[in-house]
Design a protein around this motif. Structure first.
Motif, mmCIF file in Angstrom:
data_model
loop_
_atom_site.group_PDB
_atom_site.id
_atom_site.type_symbol
_atom_site.label_atom_id
_atom_site.label_comp_id
_atom_site.label_asym_id
_atom_site.label_seq_id
_atom_site.Cartn_x
_atom_site.Cartn_y
_atom_site.Cartn_z
ATOM 1 N N ILE A 46 -36.610 0.461 102.627
ATOM 2 C CA ILE A 46 -37.422 -0.515 103.362
ATOM 3 C C ILE A 46 -37.830 -1.660 102.438
ATOM 4 N N ARG A 49 -34.894 -3.863 101.746
ATOM 5 C CA ARG A 49 -34.622 -4.692 102.918
ATOM 6 C C ARG A 49 -35.625 -5.838 103.003
ATOM 7 N N LEU A 108 -30.884 2.386 107.908
ATOM 8 C CA LEU A 108 -32.112 1.792 108.442
ATOM 9 C C LEU A 108 -31.949 1.438 109.914
ATOM 10 N N ARG A 109 -30.814 0.897 110.281
ATOM 11 C CA ARG A 109 -30.561 0.573 111.691
ATOM 12 C C ARG A 109 -30.529 1.842 112.542
ATOM 13 N N SER A 112 -34.091 3.336 113.088
ATOM 14 C CA SER A 112 -35.138 2.395 113.455
ATOM 15 C C SER A 112 -35.977 2.874 114.646
ATOM 16 N N GLN A 113 -35.346 3.306 115.703
ATOM 17 C CA GLN A 113 -36.093 3.726 116.893
ATOM 18 C C GLN A 113 -36.888 5.003 116.634
ATOM 19 N N GLN A 115 -38.146 5.991 113.777
ATOM 20 C CA GLN A 115 -39.296 5.620 112.954
ATOM 21 C C GLN A 115 -40.341 4.898 113.795
ATOM 22 N N ASN A 116 -39.878 4.014 114.667
ATOM 23 C CA ASN A 116 -40.778 3.299 115.571
ATOM 24 C C ASN A 116 -41.585 4.291 116.410
ATOM 25 N N PRO A 156 -37.590 -5.286 111.128
ATOM 26 C CA PRO A 156 -36.223 -5.301 110.590
ATOM 27 C C PRO A 156 -35.454 -6.573 110.906
ATOM 28 N N ASP A 157 -35.614 -7.121 112.102
ATOM 29 C CA ASP A 157 -34.859 -8.318 112.457
ATOM 30 C C ASP A 157 -35.454 -9.593 111.875
ATOM 31 N N PRO A 165 -31.776 -5.275 112.182
ATOM 32 C CA PRO A 165 -32.577 -4.071 112.326
ATOM 33 C C PRO A 165 -31.785 -2.826 112.064
#
Length: 165
Positions: A46, A49, A108-109, A112-113, A115-116, A156-157, A165
C-alpha cells in the motif's frame, strides 16, 4: 510538572492502543485469508502504491513506523513472492529503493473489495457519519503531532503514478 491525567484522558490513551491492536489483528486475519501474506507486508505494498510505485527503504521504514531490519525482512519476503523488488537508487549506489512489481499491483487490485469490506465492517458501520468525521479529524491531529504529517485516505484509483485500483 504537568497536571495528572483524568480518568477520561487515561481511558482515551488505553482505548487508542486497544483499538489499534484489535484493528491490526483483524486486518492481518483478513489479509492472510485473501492474499496469503501478512498485513505488515500488505501495508508495504500500500505504501509503495501510495508513493507512486517506489520509495527509498529508509523513507518506507519511517512511513511504516518500522525498524530498517524489520522492513528488510518484510521486503525480502515480498521479493520471494515476486510482489516487490529492490533496486539501487539512481545516482546513489548506497541508496536502495523498494519498488512494487506488476504482480504486487495485481494483488492490490484483487483484494481491494475484500479490504474495503473489512474496513467498512470494522471501522465505519459501528459509527455515525458525524462520528467518522470527528474521529478522522481527531486522529489526524494526533498523527500530525506524533508523525509530523497526516497519512492515509489515498484511494487506489487516485494513487500517484497512475496505479489502478
Amino acid at each position: 510538572m504537568s497536571e495528572k491525567l483524568d480518568s477520561t484522558e487515561l481511558a482515551l490513551f488505553e482505548r487508542l492502543i486497544d483499538v489499534g491492536k484489535l484493528l491490526e489483528r483483524r486486518a492481518d486475519r483478513a489479509t492472510r485469508e485473501h492474499t496469503g501474506i501478512k498485513y505488515t507486508q500488505y501495508e508495504v505494498l500500500i505504501r509503495l502504491r501510495n508513493a507512486g510505485g517506489e520509495i527509498r527503504m529508509t523513507e518506507l521504514a519511517n512511513k511504516l513506523v518500522s525498524t530498517p531490519s524489520a522492513l528488510t525482512y518484510q521486503v525480502a519476503q515480498l521479493e520471494k513472492a515476486s510482489l516487490v523488488e529492490r533496486v539501487v537508487a539512481p545516482g546513489d549506489e548506497r541508496g536502495v529503493l523498494a519498488r512494487i512489481t506488476d504482480a504486487g499491483r495485481q494483488l492490490l487490485r484483487d483484494v481491494s473489495q475484500a479490504q474495503n469490506d473489512m474496513i467498512r465492517a470494522a471501522t465505519i458501520e459501528p459509527l455515525t457519519r458525524s462520528q467518522v468525521e470527528a474521529t478522522h479529524r481527531a486522529l489526524g491531529a494526533l498523527q500530525l503531532h506524533l508523525r509530523g504529517e497526516e497519512t492515509g485516505g489515498i484511494l487506489p484509483d487516485h494513487a500517484p503514478g497512475g496505479i489502478d485500483p
